[in-house]
Design a protein around this motif. Structure first.
Motif, short mmCIF file in Angstrom:
data_model
loop_
_atom_site.label_atom_id
_atom_site.label_comp_id
_atom_site.label_asym_id
_atom_site.label_seq_id
_atom_site.Cartn_x
_atom_site.Cartn_y
_atom_site.Cartn_z
N SER A 1 -4.56 -6.75 -10.42
CA SER A 1 -3.76 -5.63 -9.96
C SER A 1 -3.96 -4.44 -10.89
CB SER A 1 -2.27 -6.02 -9.92
OG SER A 1 -1.50 -4.93 -9.49
N ALA A 2 -4.20 -3.28 -10.31
CA ALA A 2 -4.39 -2.06 -11.09
C ALA A 2 -3.07 -1.31 -11.16
CB ALA A 2 -5.47 -1.20 -10.45
N SER A 3 -2.99 -0.38 -12.08
CA SER A 3 -1.80 0.45 -12.20
C SER A 3 -2.10 1.81 -11.57
CB SER A 3 -1.44 0.63 -13.68
OG SER A 3 -0.32 1.46 -13.80
N GLY A 4 -1.19 2.28 -10.72
CA GLY A 4 -1.38 3.55 -10.04
C GLY A 4 -0.91 4.72 -10.88
N ALA A 5 -1.05 5.91 -10.35
CA ALA A 5 -0.65 7.13 -11.06
C ALA A 5 0.87 7.23 -11.18
CB ALA A 5 -1.20 8.34 -10.33
N PHE A 6 1.61 6.53 -10.34
CA PHE A 6 3.07 6.60 -10.35
C PHE A 6 3.70 5.31 -10.86
CE2 PHE A 6 1.70 9.51 -6.99
CZ PHE A 6 2.23 10.69 -7.48
N GLY A 7 2.97 4.55 -11.66
CA GLY A 7 3.49 3.31 -12.19
C GLY A 7 2.80 2.12 -11.57
N PRO A 8 3.27 0.94 -11.92
CA PRO A 8 2.62 -0.26 -11.39
C PRO A 8 2.84 -0.42 -9.89
CG PRO A 8 4.57 -0.83 -12.66
CD PRO A 8 4.37 0.64 -12.82
N ALA A 9 1.88 -1.07 -9.27
CA ALA A 9 1.96 -1.30 -7.83
C ALA A 9 3.03 -2.35 -7.53
CB ALA A 9 0.61 -1.77 -7.31
N PRO A 10 3.63 -2.29 -6.34
CA PRO A 10 4.60 -3.33 -5.96
C PRO A 10 3.92 -4.70 -5.92
CG PRO A 10 4.68 -1.48 -4.43
CD PRO A 10 3.51 -1.26 -5.33
N PRO A 11 4.70 -5.75 -6.05
CA PRO A 11 4.12 -7.09 -6.00
C PRO A 11 3.38 -7.33 -4.67
CG PRO A 11 6.43 -7.19 -6.65
CD PRO A 11 6.14 -5.77 -6.27
N GLY A 12 2.23 -7.92 -4.75
CA GLY A 12 1.45 -8.23 -3.55
C GLY A 12 0.50 -7.13 -3.13
N ILE A 13 0.48 -6.00 -3.82
CA ILE A 13 -0.40 -4.88 -3.49
C ILE A 13 -1.49 -4.79 -4.55
CG2 ILE A 13 -0.57 -2.38 -3.17
CD1 ILE A 13 1.07 -3.72 -1.02
N ASP A 14 -2.74 -4.81 -4.11
CA ASP A 14 -3.89 -4.71 -5.02
C ASP A 14 -4.53 -3.34 -4.83
OD1 ASP A 14 -5.99 -5.14 -6.72
OD2 ASP A 14 -7.02 -6.59 -5.42
N LEU A 15 -4.35 -2.47 -5.82
CA LEU A 15 -4.86 -1.10 -5.71
C LEU A 15 -6.38 -1.01 -5.84
CD1 LEU A 15 -2.13 0.86 -7.70
CD2 LEU A 15 -2.33 0.55 -5.24
N SER A 16 -7.01 -2.06 -6.32
CA SER A 16 -8.46 -2.03 -6.46
C SER A 16 -9.15 -2.50 -5.17
CB SER A 16 -8.90 -2.91 -7.63
OG SER A 16 -8.54 -4.26 -7.39
N GLN A 17 -8.40 -2.92 -4.18
CA GLN A 17 -8.96 -3.40 -2.92
C GLN A 17 -9.49 -2.22 -2.10
OE1 GLN A 17 -6.05 -5.29 -0.49
NE2 GLN A 17 -7.53 -6.07 0.99
N ASN A 18 -10.63 -2.41 -1.46
CA ASN A 18 -11.25 -1.38 -0.63
C ASN A 18 -10.52 -1.30 0.71
OD1 ASN A 18 -12.90 0.32 0.80
ND2 ASN A 18 -14.79 -0.78 0.35
N GLN A 19 -10.06 -0.11 1.07
CA GLN A 19 -9.33 0.09 2.32
C GLN A 19 -10.02 1.09 3.25
OE1 GLN A 19 -5.41 1.23 1.09
NE2 GLN A 19 -4.87 -0.84 0.49
N ASN A 20 -11.32 1.25 3.09
CA ASN A 20 -12.05 2.22 3.89
C ASN A 20 -11.95 1.94 5.38
OD1 ASN A 20 -12.85 3.68 1.69
ND2 ASN A 20 -14.87 2.74 1.54
N GLY A 21 -12.01 0.70 5.79
CA GLY A 21 -11.94 0.35 7.21
C GLY A 21 -10.62 0.79 7.84
N GLN A 22 -9.52 0.57 7.14
CA GLN A 22 -8.22 0.97 7.66
C GLN A 22 -8.09 2.48 7.72
OE1 GLN A 22 -5.65 -0.98 4.87
NE2 GLN A 22 -5.54 -2.85 6.09
N ILE A 23 -8.61 3.18 6.72
CA ILE A 23 -8.53 4.63 6.70
C ILE A 23 -9.38 5.23 7.82
CG2 ILE A 23 -9.13 6.69 5.36
CD1 ILE A 23 -8.36 5.05 2.86
N PHE A 24 -10.61 4.74 7.97
CA PHE A 24 -11.47 5.25 9.04
C PHE A 24 -10.88 4.96 10.41
CE2 PHE A 24 -15.27 5.08 6.07
CZ PHE A 24 -15.28 6.45 5.89
N GLY A 25 -10.27 3.80 10.57
CA GLY A 25 -9.64 3.45 11.85
C GLY A 25 -8.53 4.42 12.20
N ALA A 26 -7.70 4.78 11.23
CA ALA A 26 -6.61 5.72 11.48
C ALA A 26 -7.15 7.12 11.79
CB ALA A 26 -5.68 5.77 10.28
N VAL A 27 -8.14 7.56 11.03
CA VAL A 27 -8.70 8.90 11.23
C VAL A 27 -9.37 9.01 12.59
CG1 VAL A 27 -10.48 10.50 10.42
CG2 VAL A 27 -8.94 9.41 8.78
N ILE A 28 -10.16 8.03 12.96
CA ILE A 28 -10.86 8.07 14.24
C ILE A 28 -9.86 8.02 15.39
CG2 ILE A 28 -12.41 6.74 15.73
CD1 ILE A 28 -14.00 6.07 13.16
#
Length: 72
Positions: A2-29
Motif C-alpha cells: 500500500s502506498a501513501s497518498g498526498a492526503f495521508g494513508p489510503a483507506p484499508p483495502g485500497i492499493d494506490l500503486s494499482q493500475n486503474q487505466n482501464g477503469q479511467i478509459f472506460g469512464a472517459v469513453i
C-alpha cells in the motif's frame, strides 16, 4: 503493498500503486459517447420541420466537441 497518498494513508483495502487505466478509459469513453449522442440529438431536433434553424451556438458546440475529443 500500500502506498501513501498526498492526503495521508489510503483507506484499508485500497492499493494506490494499482493500475486503474482501464477503469479511467472506460469512464472517459462512456461520457464522450453520451456527449456525442446529445449533440447529434440536438441537431436532429433543430433540423425537424417547424423548428428553429441552426445558430452560432450549434456550430460552437460542435467545435467544442471536436476540440475536446482531440485534446485526449
Amino acid at each position: 503493498m500500500s502506498a501513501s497518498g498526498a492526503f495521508g494513508p489510503a483507506p484499508p483495502g485500497i492499493d494506490l500503486s494499482q493500475n486503474q487505466n482501464g477503469q479511467i478509459f472506460g469512464a472517459v469513453i462512456t461520457l464522450m459517447v453520451i456527449g456525442t449522442i446529445a449533440v447529434i440529438m440536438r441537431f436532429i431536433a433543430r433540423r425537424t420541420p417547424n423548428s428553429m434553424s441552426l445558430a452560432v451556438d450549434d456550430y460552437l458546440i460542435v467545435a467544442a466537441l471536436v476540440g475536446h475529443t482531440f485534446i485526449l
